[in-house]
Design a protein around this motif. Structure first.
Motif, PDB file in Angstrom:
ATOM      1  N   ILE A 139     -17.166  11.373  -2.890  1.00  0.00           N
ATOM      2  CA  ILE A 139     -16.576  12.149  -1.740  1.00  0.00           C
ATOM      3  C   ILE A 139     -14.964  11.477  -2.097  1.00  0.00           C
ATOM      4  CG2 ILE A 139     -15.939  11.718   0.585  1.00  0.00           C
ATOM      5  CD1 ILE A 139     -18.972  10.865   0.914  1.00  0.00           C
ATOM      6  N   ALA A 140     -14.129  12.265  -2.125  1.00  0.00           N
ATOM      7  CA  ALA A 140     -12.692  12.036  -2.533  1.00  0.00           C
ATOM      8  C   ALA A 140     -12.292  11.766  -1.040  1.00  0.00           C
ATOM      9  CB  ALA A 140     -11.796  13.231  -2.976  1.00  0.00           C
ATOM     10  N   ASN A 141     -11.029  10.673  -1.359  1.00  0.00           N
ATOM     11  CA  ASN A 141     -10.227  10.268  -0.073  1.00  0.00           C
ATOM     12  C   ASN A 141      -9.175   9.269  -0.719  1.00  0.00           C
ATOM     13  OD1 ASN A 141      -9.335   8.950   2.559  1.00  0.00           O
ATOM     14  ND2 ASN A 141     -11.635   9.297   3.292  1.00  0.00           N
ATOM     15  N   LEU A 142      -8.310   8.911   0.179  1.00  0.00           N
ATOM     16  CA  LEU A 142      -7.340   7.900  -0.294  1.00  0.00           C
ATOM     17  C   LEU A 142      -7.779   6.569  -0.250  1.00  0.00           C
ATOM     18  CD1 LEU A 142      -4.052   8.864   1.883  1.00  0.00           C
ATOM     19  CD2 LEU A 142      -4.784   9.754  -0.460  1.00  0.00           C
ATOM     20  N   GLY A 143      -7.194   5.556  -0.968  1.00  0.00           N
ATOM     21  CA  GLY A 143      -7.798   4.195  -1.034  1.00  0.00           C
ATOM     22  C   GLY A 143      -7.520   3.488   0.057  1.00  0.00           C
ATOM     23  N   HIS A 144      -6.645   3.992   1.204  1.00  0.00           N
ATOM     24  CA  HIS A 144      -6.438   3.317   2.554  1.00  0.00           C
ATOM     25  C   HIS A 144      -5.860   4.185   3.389  1.00  0.00           C
ATOM     26  CE1 HIS A 144      -5.089  -0.315   5.188  1.00  0.00           C
ATOM     27  NE2 HIS A 144      -6.084   0.074   5.421  1.00  0.00           N
ATOM     28  N   GLY A 145      -5.389   4.253   4.662  1.00  0.00           N
ATOM     29  CA  GLY A 145      -4.717   5.339   5.281  1.00  0.00           C
ATOM     30  C   GLY A 145      -3.649   5.998   4.860  1.00  0.00           C
ATOM     31  N   ILE A 146      -3.449   7.186   5.322  1.00  0.00           N
ATOM     32  CA  ILE A 146      -1.915   7.936   4.982  1.00  0.00           C
ATOM     33  C   ILE A 146      -0.928   7.355   5.775  1.00  0.00           C
ATOM     34  CG2 ILE A 146      -2.384   9.674   6.633  1.00  0.00           C
ATOM     35  CD1 ILE A 146      -1.566  11.647   4.657  1.00  0.00           C
TER      36      ILE A 146
END
Ligand code: CP3
Length: 356
Positions: free
Chosen positions: A330-337
């Motif tokens: 599941i693609a995501n950032l490595g912490h909050g934007i």
């Protein structure tokens, strides 16, 4: 509320990825996707306090839907905060602009545990359940809705430290000074979390994420004793409770931010979570190798990569998918934007990920 009462789901990519089913496209969502980088979010926040937005189901629903109107995201996450649990347990939590959360009267020593109350989650955190149910209807089945909580250690550390900290010394000192009372506090929080997550699923959450945002303050010994123990208990007890009540289980994600590779490996071997969230310091190929093929990985682009050119962001999105692989990912950032992220950067990342 039975799942059949909600509009049928049109995009179940993230649920399939969590369960390890083969996919043509990799799903993507973004941590803090409802947030200050969106002008429409700022507009709502200019009129309402942070926790008022959390506590008003119509507002929480509105800001949850905002990123879905703009972007081709594959999941939504209910707008709330991990600190609603310490609030329900009797502590005052304020969101101070430029500083983040502040607990003016934190727990100083074990005698302060007497100040905590055992909340009735169905009543005291009902507003979260109502926001979830309303959002499930308003989503019209577009994408799944994720419910979430903070993990026990992360919540305990806020309750003791009284806010963010680069060292968490006061909170970590408790683990050595008062080990028994630390476990007592972690157990109290764990019990609330189990009730809270079961309530969220009953209200309509289709997946659950547990944020252990302060795993970076724990070495392997502390992680085993003070984080892993409770993460495991939460997963087991939530599933047990759902089964007892004849409610279908939902996939669960643990995001131990800053956990060591050993700690991540322990979590993946225990098979207690379908999905492991990785922060942006973890190498995708090494994670795949060490964590094995039976766990779905989520993450982990550095949020600061979104300050690069759109072309580079697209390339990095594509490259990340190639490194993690298209299954169990599941693609995501490595912490909050970050709050000043350009909107076009988010579009570029989603385009890059979906192009593979
Ligand atoms: O869109 C989403 O991801 C859902 C909403 C969400 C928020 N907080 C809204 C929020 C989620 C999932 C969280 C989780 C959360 N909250 C975590 C775990 C994730 C992580 O970041 O590690 C933590 C540690 C918190 C506690 C918290 N809340 C902090 C440290 C802050 C300050 C952050 C900052 O940049 O100022 C918050 C505030 C907060 N929570 C904001 C939002 C959109 C920004 C505050 C505002 O609108 O004024």
């Amino acid at each position: 509320m039975a799942q059949s009462d909600f509009p049928p789901l049109k995009n179940n990519l993230i649920l399939k990825a969590a369960r390890g089913e083969p996919l043509d496209h990799v799903p993507i969502w973004i941590m803090r996707q409802a947030g200050r980088y969106l002008p429409e979010f700022q507009e709502v926040r200019s009129k309402h306090k942070f926790f008022s937005v959390c506590q008003t189901p119509a507002l929480a629903c509105e800001v949850t839907l905002q990123p879905l109107r703009r972007f081709d995201l594959d999941a939504s996450i209910i707008f709330s905060d991990i600190l609603v649990i310490p609030q329900a347990m009797g502590l005052t939590v304020e969101m101070v602009p430029g500083m983040g959360p502040v607990i003016p009267k934190p727990l100083n020593d074990p005698s302060d545990l007497a100040r905590l109350v055992q909340p009735d989650v169905e009543k005291d955190l009902k507003y979260v359940g109502e926001a979830i149910t309303l959002t499930r209807h308003k989503l019209e089945g577009k994408v799944p809705l994720i419910g979430f909580t903070g993990a026990p250690w992360t919540l305990m550390s806020y309750m003791i430290q009284g806010g963010g900290s680069s060292t968490m010394i006061k909170a970590r000192a408790w683990l050595y000074k008062y080990p028994q009372d630390s476990h007592k506090l972690l157990q109290l929080i764990t019990n609330v979390i189990v009730d809270y997550l079961v309530m969220q699923v009953k209200a309509g959450a289709q997946m659950l994420q547990i944020f252990e945002s302060h795993a970076d303050f724990l070495n392997d010994e502390l992680f085993i004793n003070y984080s892993y123990k409770y993460l495991k208990e939460i997963s087991e007890n939530v599933r047990k409770r759902l089964t007892e009540e004849n409610i279908p289980e939902v996939p669960m994600t643990a995001f131990p931010k800053g956990a060591t590779m050993n700690s991540l490996e322990m979590l993946s071997k225990s098979k207690t979570y379908e999905v492991l969230g990785l922060d942006w310091t973890v190498d995708p190929m090494e994670a795949r190798k060490r964590l094995g093929p039976d766990v779905t990985l989520q993450g982990n682009l550095d949020p600061c990569a979104l300050y690069a050119s759109e072309e580079e962001i697209m390339n990095r999105g594509r490259d990340m998918v190639m490194k993690f692989g298209k299954t169990r990912y599941i693609a995501n950032l490595g912490h909050g934007i970050s709050p000043d992220t350009p909107i076009k950067s988010v579009e570029a990342l989603i385009k890059g990920v979906h192009s593979v």
